[in-house]
Motif scaffolding. Structure first.
Motif, PDB file in Angstrom:
ATOM      1  N   UNK A 224       0.807  -1.215   0.000  1.00 39.28           N
ATOM      2  CA  UNK A 224       0.000   0.000   0.000  1.00 39.28           C
ATOM      3  C   UNK A 224       0.843   1.270   0.000  1.00 39.28           C
ATOM      4  N   UNK A 225       2.145   1.145   0.184  1.00 39.79           N
ATOM      5  CA  UNK A 225       3.014   2.325   0.107  1.00 39.79           C
ATOM      6  C   UNK A 225       3.365   2.623  -1.342  1.00 39.79           C
TER       7      UNK A 225
ATOM      8  N   UNK B 256      12.336 -14.698  -2.920  1.00 42.94           N
ATOM      9  CA  UNK B 256      13.100 -13.487  -2.569  1.00 42.94           C
ATOM     10  C   UNK B 256      12.147 -12.344  -2.215  1.00 42.94           C
ATOM     11  N   UNK B 257      11.142 -12.165  -3.069  1.00 40.85           N
ATOM     12  CA  UNK B 257      10.180 -11.096  -2.812  1.00 40.85           C
ATOM     13  C   UNK B 257       9.478 -11.317  -1.482  1.00 40.85           C
ATOM     14  N   UNK B 258       9.069 -12.561  -1.302  1.00 40.88           N
ATOM     15  CA  UNK B 258       8.304 -12.876  -0.108  1.00 40.88           C
ATOM     16  C   UNK B 258       9.118 -12.579   1.142  1.00 40.88           C
ATOM     17  N   UNK B 259      10.388 -12.970   1.153  1.00 34.75           N
ATOM     18  CA  UNK B 259      11.165 -12.771   2.378  1.00 34.75           C
ATOM     19  C   UNK B 259      11.479 -11.290   2.558  1.00 34.75           C
ATOM     20  N   UNK B 260      11.664 -10.579   1.439  1.00 38.68           N
ATOM     21  CA  UNK B 260      11.906  -9.147   1.565  1.00 38.68           C
ATOM     22  C   UNK B 260      10.699  -8.455   2.201  1.00 38.68           C
ATOM     23  N   UNK B 261       9.511  -8.839   1.728  1.00 34.63           N
ATOM     24  CA  UNK B 261       8.315  -8.211   2.272  1.00 34.63           C
ATOM     25  C   UNK B 261       8.039  -8.635   3.709  1.00 34.63           C
ATOM     26  N   UNK B 262       8.369  -9.881   4.016  1.00 32.59           N
ATOM     27  CA  UNK B 262       8.169 -10.316   5.402  1.00 32.59           C
ATOM     28  C   UNK B 262       9.031  -9.495   6.347  1.00 32.59           C
ATOM     29  N   UNK B 263      10.250  -9.170   5.904  1.00 29.99           N
ATOM     30  CA  UNK B 263      11.127  -8.347   6.738  1.00 29.99           C
ATOM     31  C   UNK B 263      10.563  -6.941   6.917  1.00 29.99           C
ATOM     32  N   UNK B 264      10.076  -6.391   5.805  1.00 33.58           N
ATOM     33  CA  UNK B 264       9.475  -5.054   5.898  1.00 33.58           C
ATOM     34  C   UNK B 264       8.329  -5.040   6.885  1.00 33.58           C
ATOM     35  N   UNK B 265       7.537  -6.108   6.819  1.00 32.31           N
ATOM     36  CA  UNK B 265       6.385  -6.233   7.697  1.00 32.31           C
ATOM     37  C   UNK B 265       6.836  -6.232   9.157  1.00 32.31           C
ATOM     38  N   UNK B 266       7.934  -6.921   9.404  1.00 29.82           N
ATOM     39  CA  UNK B 266       8.458  -7.016  10.760  1.00 29.82           C
ATOM     40  C   UNK B 266       8.934  -5.647  11.251  1.00 29.82           C
ATOM     41  N   UNK B 267       9.688  -4.946  10.380  1.00 26.82           N
ATOM     42  CA  UNK B 267      10.165  -3.603  10.765  1.00 26.82           C
ATOM     43  C   UNK B 267       8.989  -2.700  11.091  1.00 26.82           C
ATOM     44  N   UNK B 268       7.963  -2.839  10.263  1.00 18.65           N
ATOM     45  CA  UNK B 268       6.783  -2.024  10.440  1.00 18.65           C
ATOM     46  C   UNK B 268       6.131  -2.278  11.790  1.00 18.65           C
ATOM     47  N   UNK B 269       6.025  -3.549  12.147  1.00 25.98           N
ATOM     48  CA  UNK B 269       5.310  -3.821  13.388  1.00 25.98           C
ATOM     49  C   UNK B 269       6.146  -3.383  14.590  1.00 25.98           C
ATOM     50  N   UNK B 270       7.483  -3.394  14.466  1.00 25.06           N
ATOM     51  CA  UNK B 270       8.250  -2.914  15.622  1.00 25.06           C
ATOM     52  C   UNK B 270       8.115  -1.399  15.746  1.00 25.06           C
TER      53      UNK B 270
ATOM     54  N   UNK C  85       5.394   0.209  14.971  1.00 24.71           N
ATOM     55  CA  UNK C  85       4.072   0.405  15.573  1.00 24.71           C
ATOM     56  C   UNK C  85       4.097   0.135  17.069  1.00 24.71           C
ATOM     57  N   UNK C  86       4.920  -0.835  17.476  1.00 25.92           N
ATOM     58  CA  UNK C  86       5.030  -1.123  18.899  1.00 25.92           C
ATOM     59  C   UNK C  86       5.601   0.072  19.640  1.00 25.92           C
ATOM     60  N   UNK C  87       6.617   0.702  19.024  1.00 29.25           N
ATOM     61  CA  UNK C  87       7.221   1.879  19.652  1.00 29.25           C
ATOM     62  C   UNK C  87       6.165   2.967  19.819  1.00 29.25           C
ATOM     63  N   UNK C  88       5.312   3.108  18.809  1.00 33.27           N
ATOM     64  CA  UNK C  88       4.247   4.104  18.896  1.00 33.27           C
ATOM     65  C   UNK C  88       3.233   3.746  19.980  1.00 33.27           C
ATOM     66  N   UNK C  89       2.922   2.448  20.071  1.00 27.94           N
ATOM     67  CA  UNK C  89       1.903   2.014  21.014  1.00 27.94           C
ATOM     68  C   UNK C  89       2.289   2.382  22.440  1.00 27.94           C
ATOM     69  N   UNK C  90       3.611   2.455  22.685  1.00 28.66           N
ATOM     70  CA  UNK C  90       4.085   2.806  24.020  1.00 28.66           C
ATOM     71  C   UNK C  90       3.655   4.220  24.408  1.00 28.66           C
ATOM     72  N   UNK C  91       3.308   5.038  23.420  1.00 29.54           N
ATOM     73  CA  UNK C  91       2.915   6.419  23.701  1.00 29.54           C
ATOM     74  C   UNK C  91       1.467   6.536  24.149  1.00 29.54           C
TER      75      UNK C  91
END
Lengths: 580, 105
Positions: free
Chosen positions: A224-225, A236-250, A252-258
């Motif tokens: 969606x970006x 290759x694509x799948x693992x690249x996107x899975x990593x992006x997904x992981x970065x994204x959720x971390x 969001x976690x940092x934000x959730x702390x606020x």
């Protein structure tokens, strides 16, 4: 693998199985069944096949009688395809081995086969793909009910792909499993885009012909970006996107702390963060982010998703749900803000060449008093349950505001006579989104309890740009100095008059614009629920003094890009983690 | 009647090639026999009893194909199918000669 480009309308990444909603409205609800039911599923397939065979024979006879046997022959070929041993073997295999439902087996097998024909260089044979689509439709007709309660029945992460989602289809989504949307049609302001942003799900619209490339059950990625759909990705694509997904959720976690920290600037100014919502089901997202209230409750969905005009009770129930969930926090309900072109059951303005300048929003309400009164009654009734405020959109003249308020007073009298409870002192506000209203803001401020600056329309009307028009879209700039002056004028006048002001519209959720708005004295933001914590982070990282300086510098600049760049640099210095 | 596998070379003669209608005729005829029937084109094998298989074969006018039958009524089957090719699936104008070659396999 295939990568298809569309328009990015809702950010994020989703990976899941495709669920294709055919143009005809067919969808495949269950993907598999209990193994014991294999025979039953094969019997369903047989019954459907027999029924279709009978249909084809009827058609053959009709056509042969009208046009001669030569023409009937095409149906004979259809019949032969239907009974084709290969096809049958393939479908049976899917049903037996993968416990796939008969409808999905039909869909996958015939689509795959059609694709083989489509890819053939001989155009005569390529047309056979159409025969296979026809057969598929006929079989599905017998295997599926149209308008089936499909989306309520998912059991794995799912990406919904459709030609164009209708409001009623979206209303039936199983939100536990739907992870993203892709549509062939649609644009930035379309229903799917709004819905996806509301649900905080990544979405790509206007992707062109994608349904022929994807089969339900295929693995797909929605980015969606970038506005990209990836069908059957490589490892290759799948693992690249899975990593992006992981970065994204971390992130969001940092934000959730606020969440439970105060929205306060470093020099102690408290900022109120309210949410814009479209549907009652977005409430959970608001509560999760600790919204201070609902700053903009759009009510268009009531008109768009119903087959007929919504009743007072339907309005009331939708408002009650939100007011009760927000537990004494304010809820600003905006009256109908649609163009006449969207109100299909009242075709008074069929020939509008320029709907954005036409009969829409408050103008439409003032013309259709019965519809307007129904909504006003429901809002007033909801005001008995909590701190409800009422907001009139697209006010351009004092006369419009006065008329709207007059109808409100009349409605109050009606309710009083009927002995129905409501808040007699309900706060009444207006959207400031037409430059004419800014020019006259001092007069308006004497007649309203609050204002809400709608930047999306204000930018469009001030710069005379339709941002869905690709030719001129780049002229649409939130940071255009002319726009900033309009906002400045409105906010200063409101402060001087002691009238509370907020800014809704996309601008107020863009981190570097938040600096600007804080510097202009804004202390109430109304943003999509997903942006609340992001805005809070910016507020907590700056002082009002810093923001004032930034505004002073920015207002001396003459071009939007210059201002934009400057603001981004400042943001990077002050709140680096807010930079995307 | 003996079990045997035979094959025979035929040419697609009708102007539009082996499109849906002739493929339909061929399959309907083939289904009347017990023998397994395959059609070979450039070494690739297609199922003579599957219209979809035959259509993917994409045989245009002038294409040479090998018909192969395997089973008790193989001979009759090939005879019948070769005959369809010979008359161009009834899509030939008048006066075009029929021809086919036999190959024993």
């Amino acid at each position: 693998m295939q990568v298809l480009q569309g328009i990015a309308v809702s950010p994020g990444i989703a990976i899941g199985e495709a669920l294709v909603i055919e143009k005809e409205g067919y969808v495949f609800s269950r993907r598999s069944f209990e193994h014991e039911a294999v025979d039953e599923e094969l019997a369903r397939l047989d019954r459907a096949t027999d029924a279709v065979a009978a249909e084809i024979e009827r058609d053959r006879q009709v056509i042969a009688a009208q046009l001669g046997d030569q023409y009937g022959a095409i149906f004979s070929a259809h019949h032969q395809m239907l009974r084709d041993a290969h096809l049958r073997a393939e479908m049976e295999e899917l049903i037996r081995r993968q416990n796939m439902t008969a409808e999905l087996a039909v869909h996958q097998t015939l689509r795959r086969c059609a694709r083989v024909f489509q890819d053939m260089p001989n155009s005569f044979l390529a047309e056979r793909a159409l025969d296979l689509h026809d057969l598929e439709q006929r079989l599905l007709n017998h295997l599926l009910d149209r308008g089936h309660e499909w989306l309520l029945d998912l059991d794995a992460p799912t990406i919904v792909l459709a030609h164009d989602l209708t409001p009623s289809e979206t209303a039936r989504l199983d939100r536990r499993w739907v992870r993203g949307f892709v549509t062939e049609e649609g644009g930035e302001g379309g229903h799917t885009a709004i819905l996806a942003r509301g649900l905080e799900l990544p979405a790509v619209v206007g992707a062109g012909q994608v349904l022929t490339e994807v089969v339900s059950g295929d693995l797909v990625i929605v980015d969606g970006d970038q506005g990209v759909l990836i069908v059957r990705p490589t490892k290759e694509y799948l693992s690249r996107y899975r990593q992006q997904l992981k970065r994204r959720s971390s992130r969001l976690e940092a934000l959730a702390a606020l969440r439970d920290l105060p929205a306060q600037t470093l020099d102690g100014t408290t900022v109120r963060l309210l949410a814009n919502i479209e549907f009652p089901h977005e409430l959970s997202a608001c509560l999760e982010r600790g919204a201070d209230g609902i700053g903009l409750y759009r009510t268009e969905f009531l008109y768009l998703s119903a087959e007929s005009e919504p009743t007072e009770e339907e309005h009331f129930q939708a408002y009650r749900e939100v007011v009760e969930a927000m537990e004494q926090r304010p809820v600003v309900i905006r009256t109908l803000d649609l163009g006449a072109d969207k109100m299909w059951y009242r075709s008074s303005a069929e020939d509008e060449h320029n709907p954005f300048l036409g009969l829409r929003s408050i103008r439409l309400s003032l013309r259709n008093v019965d519809v307007f009164r129904t909504q006003l009654r429901a809002i007033l009734r909801a005001s008995a349950l909590g701190p409800v405020k009422i907001l009139f959109p697209l006010i351009a003249t004092l006369r419009e505001l006065r008329q709207a308020k007059l109808f409100l007073r009349e409605t109050m009298e009606d309710l009083d006579e009927a002995g129905i409870a409501f808040n007699h002192h309900i706060a009444v506000g207006m959207m400031v989104e037409v430059p004419a209203a800014v020019m006259m803001i001092d007069y308006f401020l004497k007649e309203v309890d609050f204002i809400s600056i709608g930047t999306n329309d204000l930018i469009q009307y001030a710069l005379a740009v339709d941002r869905s028009n690709k030719e001129v879209a780049e002229l649409y700039q939130a940071c255009d100095p002319a726009v900033l002056r309009l906002i400045q004028t409105s906010l200063c006048a409101a402060q001087a008059a002691g009238v509370p002001a907020s800014v809704c519209g996309q601008m107020s959720s863009i981190p570097h614009c938040v600096l600007l708005l804080l510097g202009l004295g804004l202390t109430e933001f109304s943003v999509p629920p997903g942006a609340i914590l992001e805005v809070k982070r910016v507020c907590r990282g700056v002082t009002i003094e810093q923001c004032r300086h930034i505004v002073q510098t920015a207002l001396q600049m003459q071009g939007p890009l210059e201002i934009d760049t400057y603001l981004k640099e400042e943001l990077k210095k002050l709140v680096p983690q807010a930079v995307r | 009647m003996t079990e045997r596998r035979i094959q025979r070379l035929v040419t697609v003669r009708n102007p539009q090639g082996l499109h849906a209608r002739p493929a339909d005729m061929l399959v309907r005829r083939a289904l009347q026999f017990a023998a397994r029937i395959e059609i070979l084109k450039d070494g690739e094998r297609f199922n003579g009893k599957s219209i979809l298989s035959l259509l993917t074969l994409a045989a245009e006018q002038g294409t040479e194909l090998v018909l192969r039958a395997d089973g008790p009524d193989a001979e009759e089957a090939l005879e019948a199918l070769a005959e369809l090719f010979g008359r161009g699936f009834d899509e030939l104008g008048a006066g075009e000669p029929t021809n086919d070659h036999s190959l024993d396999g």
